[in-house]
Design a protein around this motif. Structure first.
Motif, short mmCIF file in Angstrom:
data_model
loop_
_atom_site.label_atom_id
_atom_site.label_comp_id
_atom_site.label_asym_id
_atom_site.label_seq_id
_atom_site.Cartn_x
_atom_site.Cartn_y
_atom_site.Cartn_z
N GLY A 323 0.78 -1.24 -0.12
CA GLY A 323 0.02 0.02 0.04
C GLY A 323 0.88 1.39 0.15
N GLU A 324 2.01 1.13 -0.36
CA GLU A 324 3.00 2.41 -0.69
C GLU A 324 3.30 3.13 0.70
OE1 GLU A 324 1.62 5.36 -3.61
OE2 GLU A 324 0.09 3.73 -4.32
N THR A 325 3.38 2.09 1.76
CA THR A 325 3.97 2.62 2.94
C THR A 325 5.40 2.73 3.16
OG1 THR A 325 3.73 0.51 3.80
CG2 THR A 325 1.79 1.71 3.94
N LEU A 326 5.62 3.34 4.17
CA LEU A 326 7.14 3.57 4.50
C LEU A 326 7.94 2.34 5.16
CD1 LEU A 326 9.43 5.78 4.49
CD2 LEU A 326 8.74 6.21 6.77
N TYR A 327 8.79 1.99 4.24
CA TYR A 327 9.67 0.81 4.81
C TYR A 327 11.12 1.29 4.83
CZ TYR A 327 6.46 -3.02 4.87
OH TYR A 327 5.26 -3.95 5.05
N SER A 328 12.12 0.62 5.75
CA SER A 328 13.45 0.67 5.49
C SER A 328 14.18 -0.67 5.31
CB SER A 328 13.82 1.12 6.98
OG SER A 328 13.70 0.56 8.12
N TYR A 329 15.27 -0.54 4.69
CA TYR A 329 16.18 -1.69 4.37
C TYR A 329 17.29 -1.35 4.80
CZ TYR A 329 19.08 -5.08 1.91
OH TYR A 329 20.07 -5.90 1.64
N HIS A 330 17.96 -2.12 6.07
CA HIS A 330 19.32 -1.89 6.71
C HIS A 330 20.47 -2.32 5.71
CE1 HIS A 330 22.39 -1.75 9.97
NE2 HIS A 330 21.24 -0.89 10.56
N ILE A 331 21.27 -1.39 5.54
CA ILE A 331 22.48 -2.06 4.79
C ILE A 331 23.15 -3.06 5.29
CG2 ILE A 331 24.35 -1.45 3.68
CD1 ILE A 331 22.07 -0.44 1.94
N GLU A 332 23.62 -2.98 6.47
CA GLU A 332 24.27 -4.02 7.21
C GLU A 332 23.74 -5.34 7.42
OE1 GLU A 332 27.61 -3.77 7.72
OE2 GLU A 332 27.78 -1.73 7.01
N THR A 333 22.65 -5.36 8.16
CA THR A 333 21.90 -6.48 8.31
C THR A 333 20.92 -7.08 7.35
OG1 THR A 333 20.15 -5.19 9.42
CG2 THR A 333 21.95 -5.82 10.68
N ALA A 334 20.31 -6.22 6.14
CA ALA A 334 19.64 -6.74 5.12
C ALA A 334 18.33 -6.84 5.84
CB ALA A 334 19.71 -7.88 4.58
N ASP A 342 0.69 4.81 7.05
CA ASP A 342 0.23 5.83 6.18
C ASP A 342 0.96 5.53 4.74
OD1 ASP A 342 -1.30 6.50 8.28
OD2 ASP A 342 0.35 8.23 9.10
N LYS A 343 0.11 5.97 3.55
CA LYS A 343 0.59 6.00 2.50
C LYS A 343 1.55 7.15 2.00
CE LYS A 343 -1.30 6.04 -2.11
NZ LYS A 343 -2.64 6.09 -3.11
N VAL A 344 2.71 6.72 1.51
CA VAL A 344 3.71 7.79 1.17
C VAL A 344 3.45 8.76 0.19
CG1 VAL A 344 5.98 8.02 0.86
CG2 VAL A 344 5.44 6.57 2.72
N LYS A 345 3.60 9.75 0.21
CA LYS A 345 3.66 10.47 -0.98
C LYS A 345 4.93 11.01 -1.63
CE LYS A 345 0.61 14.25 -1.04
NZ LYS A 345 0.11 15.51 -0.96
N SER A 346 5.88 11.26 -0.89
CA SER A 346 7.30 11.52 -1.43
C SER A 346 8.11 11.25 -0.17
CB SER A 346 7.27 12.85 -1.87
OG SER A 346 7.11 13.94 -0.81
#
Length: 505
Positions: A323-334, A342-346
């Motif tokens: 649903g276009e929500t905010l996620y994070s991807y951790h570089i070290e741990t994947a 909430d839906k992300v606009k930008s």
């Protein structure tokens, strides 16, 4: 590259300068460039020798080709006029009157800000490609295309102050940043489809042994596409590739023939992480990484994403699989983490923070953790100096030189300070000291006591406003990797003895 003028570099290499106002017509372009680099408004030149074409045509050619050298200065020349008269059969005197879109104060302020930006977005350890990507992305993410500005939309000073401007400002800022990173780059004047008769400006940059086109303006699509901020369609192109919608005088610029980076041209919303670009895959939208060295891609996560933005070791994305929500991807741990329902606009980033805007107009700010580029993590900063223990001594300023001397009956800690912000903190008690500092090209610092050079066990702290060494900062960072810190618009350098570091320009 075809031109009957001698190049700026060749003219300087043979010892040419503006000290002599008598030149040949072949030297006209280089000498005009030098005067515009100084922002000279009025000057005269005497041209000796037989002219191959009418003088007014030679003068027009020189001004039209002036963008090939020191474009940051020559293209800020807004208006020009000249008068000439014959002194003899093959001797003509020309009086020039020029005006500019910037003054010397604006020039110093811009150089200081550019230097500070480069210190944040690049490091000496980066490859040339990494630096080019970092500058390209910084300009696209920070500025917007706009003709209607309070100041001139063509001037870099307006561009940097209002964060808005036109293609000329985009290309001039890119060229100047490349120049300060010692990366060969041209400012290109031509035309492009849809730009009308006003013309268009972009750049040609050298990477390894090849030259490539870069149109930062046309890669800035944040104002036109709701879910995209940046693309690489006009990044590191060949002549043939960009000729589909750009036109220019091929004789004035080096040929661009390598299509080594064609894989980048379909990418959107990438972010640079180490020696990789991280981006949504053009077909699957999966979170993907591509090595900038080998141009090989690998899947990072099997989720559909857009708007990749990197900060603090984390890639922030809008997850279209949820649903276009905010996620994070951790570089070290994947590790993949959902941060909001909430839906992300930008998702946008500047030098200080990542700004996430949601469809409900709620905004989330993520502050950037700035890590000093210096190896010495224990270097103290201006704010950590206990100035109460120092006896202040005035430093006298003479243009690019500073001088101070004192002679006391007992040993003291001394802080030498000038009105324009140059400071030298001596961290050992001394009775007598004479200091001479020059910042014309590099750093020439002499510290003597009783006419003998001194050496301190506790390093002194030399603090210089960043604009005073802006042109040489990259070279100084390489020279003093462990001793130099850029902080709060100042350069802080640890010195134990006299220095003589000459920087060639």
């Amino acid at each position: 590259m075809k031109s009957y003028f001698i190049s700026y570099e060749d003219f300087k290499a043979k010892g040419g300068s503006i000290k002599s106002s008598t030149i040949t017509y072949e030297e006209l372009l280089a000498v005009l460039t030098m005067h515009m680099e100084r922002l000279d408004k009025q000057f005269s030149l005497t041209i000796n020798g037989h002219l191959p074409k009418p003088l007014h045509e030679i003068l027009d050619d020189a001004f039209e080709q002036s963008h090939l050298y020191k474009a940051f200065y020559t293209q800020h020349c807004a208006n020009r006029s000249y008068r000439y008269r014959s002194l003899s059969k093959n001797r003509v005197k020309v009086d020039f009157t020029l005006s500019y879109r910037m003054n010397r104060t604006q020039e110093k302020d811009m150089l200081a800000e550019i230097t500070e930006v480069l210190a944040r977005i690049t490091t000496p350890a980066m490859s040339t490609l990494q630096k080019i990507v970092a500058v390209h992305d910084y300009i696209v993410r920070t500025y917007s295309y706009e003709m209607h500005t309070k100041g001139s939309p063509f001037a870099v000073s307006t561009f940097m102050a209002e964060k808005r401007g036109v293609c000329m400002a985009y290309a001039l800022l890119f060229e100047k940043m490349m120049d300060m990173l010692d990366i060969p780059c041209y400012y290109v004047i031509g035309k492009a489809d849809g730009e009308g008769d006003a013309g268009h400006a972009w750049n040609i940059v050298k990477l390894d042994v090849d030259w490539y086109h870069v149109d930062v303006t046309w890669d800035d699509i944040g104002h036109a596409y709701e879910h995209h901020e940046i693309r690489y369609r006009y990044f590191l192109l060949t002549d043939d590739q960009i000729a589909n919608n750009h036109q220019w005088d091929l004789d004035l610029y080096p040929p661009c023939t390598s299509d080594h980076f064609h894989m980048l041209h379909h990418l959107y919303d990438a972010c640079i992480v180490g020696d990789e670009l991280i981006y949504p895959h053009p077909k699957t939208a999966c979170l993907t990484a591509m090595s900038l060295k080998k141009l090989k891609a690998r899947k990072l996560a099997d989720i559909s994403v857009q708007q990749c933005t990197f900060a603090n070791g984390i890639v922030y994305v809008s997850n279209y699989s949820d649903g276009e929500t905010l996620y994070s991807y951790h570089i070290e741990t994947a590790e993949i983490t959902k941060l909001s329902a909430d839906k992300v606009k930008s998702i946008a980033r500047d030098l200080n923070q990542v700004v996430v805007t949601y469809d409900n107009d709620r905004t989330k700010y993520i502050e950037l953790e700035h890590i000093s580029q210096t190896i010495d993590a224990k270097t103290i900063t201006v704010n950590e100096l206990d100035e109460k223990q120092y006896t202040e001594v005035a430093m006298m300023s003479f243009g690019d030189s500073w001088l101070a001397t004192f002679d006391e009956t007992s040993e003291i800690f001394v802080a030498l300070k000038s009105a324009d912000g140059v400071e030298l903190f001596i961290n050992e008690p001394v009775k007598q000291l004479t200091v001479s500092l020059e910042l014309d090209k590099g750093i020439q610092l002499q510290m003597t006591a009783n006419r003998k050079q001194v050496q301190f066990e506790q390093a002194a702290k030399l603090i210089v406003p960043i604009q005073l060494v802006a042109k040489d900062l990259q070279a100084l960072q390489k020279q003093f990797a462990e001793q130099l810190v850029v902080k709060e618009r100042t350069v802080i350098l640890e010195v134990s003895r006299s220095l003589h570091v000459q920087i060639k320009r």
